[in-house]
Design a protein around this motif. Structure first.
Motif, PDB file in Angstrom:
ATOM      1  N   PHE A   1       0.815  -1.212   0.000  1.00  0.00           N
ATOM      2  CA  PHE A   1       0.000   0.000   0.000  1.00  0.00           C
ATOM      3  C   PHE A   1       0.849   1.262   0.000  1.00  0.00           C
ATOM      4  O   PHE A   1       0.369   2.333  -0.334  1.00  0.00           O
ATOM      5  N   GLU A   2       2.102   1.122   0.356  1.00  0.00           N
ATOM      6  CA  GLU A   2       3.022   2.260   0.290  1.00  0.00           C
ATOM      7  C   GLU A   2       3.466   2.484  -1.149  1.00  0.00           C
ATOM      8  O   GLU A   2       3.571   3.617  -1.609  1.00  0.00           O
TER       9      GLU A   2
ATOM     10  N   ASN B   1      -3.287  12.108  -2.239  1.00  0.00           N
ATOM     11  CA  ASN B   1      -2.090  11.349  -2.551  1.00  0.00           C
ATOM     12  C   ASN B   1      -1.862  10.190  -1.598  1.00  0.00           C
ATOM     13  O   ASN B   1      -0.998   9.368  -1.825  1.00  0.00           O
ATOM     14  N   GLN B   2      -2.622  10.097  -0.535  1.00  0.00           N
ATOM     15  CA  GLN B   2      -2.493   8.992   0.404  1.00  0.00           C
ATOM     16  C   GLN B   2      -3.673   8.050   0.218  1.00  0.00           C
ATOM     17  O   GLN B   2      -4.815   8.477   0.176  1.00  0.00           O
TER      18      GLN B   2
ATOM     19  N   LEU C   1      -3.930   4.754   8.531  1.00  0.00           N
ATOM     20  CA  LEU C   1      -3.098   3.617   8.926  1.00  0.00           C
ATOM     21  C   LEU C   1      -1.789   3.581   8.140  1.00  0.00           C
ATOM     22  O   LEU C   1      -1.798   3.777   6.927  1.00  0.00           O
ATOM     23  N   PRO C   2      -0.694   3.293   8.802  1.00  0.00           N
ATOM     24  CA  PRO C   2       0.553   3.062   8.057  1.00  0.00           C
ATOM     25  C   PRO C   2       0.400   1.812   7.192  1.00  0.00           C
ATOM     26  O   PRO C   2      -0.345   0.883   7.533  1.00  0.00           O
TER      27      PRO C   2
ATOM     28  N   LEU D   1      -0.595  -5.948   7.539  1.00  0.00           N
ATOM     29  CA  LEU D   1      -0.696  -6.944   8.607  1.00  0.00           C
ATOM     30  C   LEU D   1      -2.156  -7.316   8.876  1.00  0.00           C
ATOM     31  O   LEU D   1      -2.488  -8.499   9.046  1.00  0.00           O
ATOM     32  N   CYS D   2      -3.036  -6.326   8.894  1.00  0.00           N
ATOM     33  CA  CYS D   2      -4.466  -6.600   9.098  1.00  0.00           C
ATOM     34  C   CYS D   2      -5.015  -7.476   7.984  1.00  0.00           C
ATOM     35  O   CYS D   2      -5.769  -8.425   8.234  1.00  0.00           O
TER      36      CYS D   2
END
Length: 151
Positions: free
Chosen positions: A14-15, A36-37, A42-43, A49-50
């Protein structure tokens, strides 16, 4: 009914797959930052991880429809290992894990695993001799269960 493990999304997926938006001059700085995010709350590591803990292949298929930059999340996740590709092919073939049956796509994935590149004039599959392929198994030879499933 087969038992499937959770698909593991790459940790920084996702990054690296951020939303591509065009900004217009009338947008203020806050709107540009939000556009842009993909997930401002959430990072990317936590989101990954979720998903690795709770999502199945069907959930990833639904997520692929949310945003164009995530449209390849299923194959990007499956391409991490032979076992992930195998499980995706099984889920598509049987209609498990929240996926509809898609035998054509399942056979394509099975052929990738088996390294089948074409069918000869007798109708028999020809095995790919190129072991430098990035998608090949660790031993460099075809994935026997995939060949069995294709047959």
């Amino acid at each position: 009914m087969s038992s499937y493990s959770q698909p593991i999304v790459p940790p920084l997926y996702f990054e690296t797959h951020t939303k591509n938006t065009s900004t217009s001059p009338r947008n203020n700085d806050q709107n540009e930052n939000n556009n842009n995010q993909t997930t401002a709350e959430l990072p990317s590591e936590i989101l990954s991880l979720c998903l690795a803990t709770y999502a199945n292949w069907g959930d990833l298929a639904k997520l692929a429809c949310v945003q164009k930059s995530w449209s390849n999340i299923i194959m990007d996740t499956a391409n991490q290992s032979t076992s992930s590709k195998w499980e995706l092919a099984q889920a598509l073939l049987n209609g498990d894990c929240g996926l509809e049956k898609a035998p054509e796509r399942a056979v394509q994935i099975l052929k990738e695993l088996a390294e089948v590149v074409e069918v000869d004039e007798t109708g028999m599959p020809v095995i790919n001799d190129n072991t430098n392929n990035n998608n090949s198994t660790a031993s460099g030879c075809c994935f026997a269960p995939a060949i069995k499933k294709i047959a």
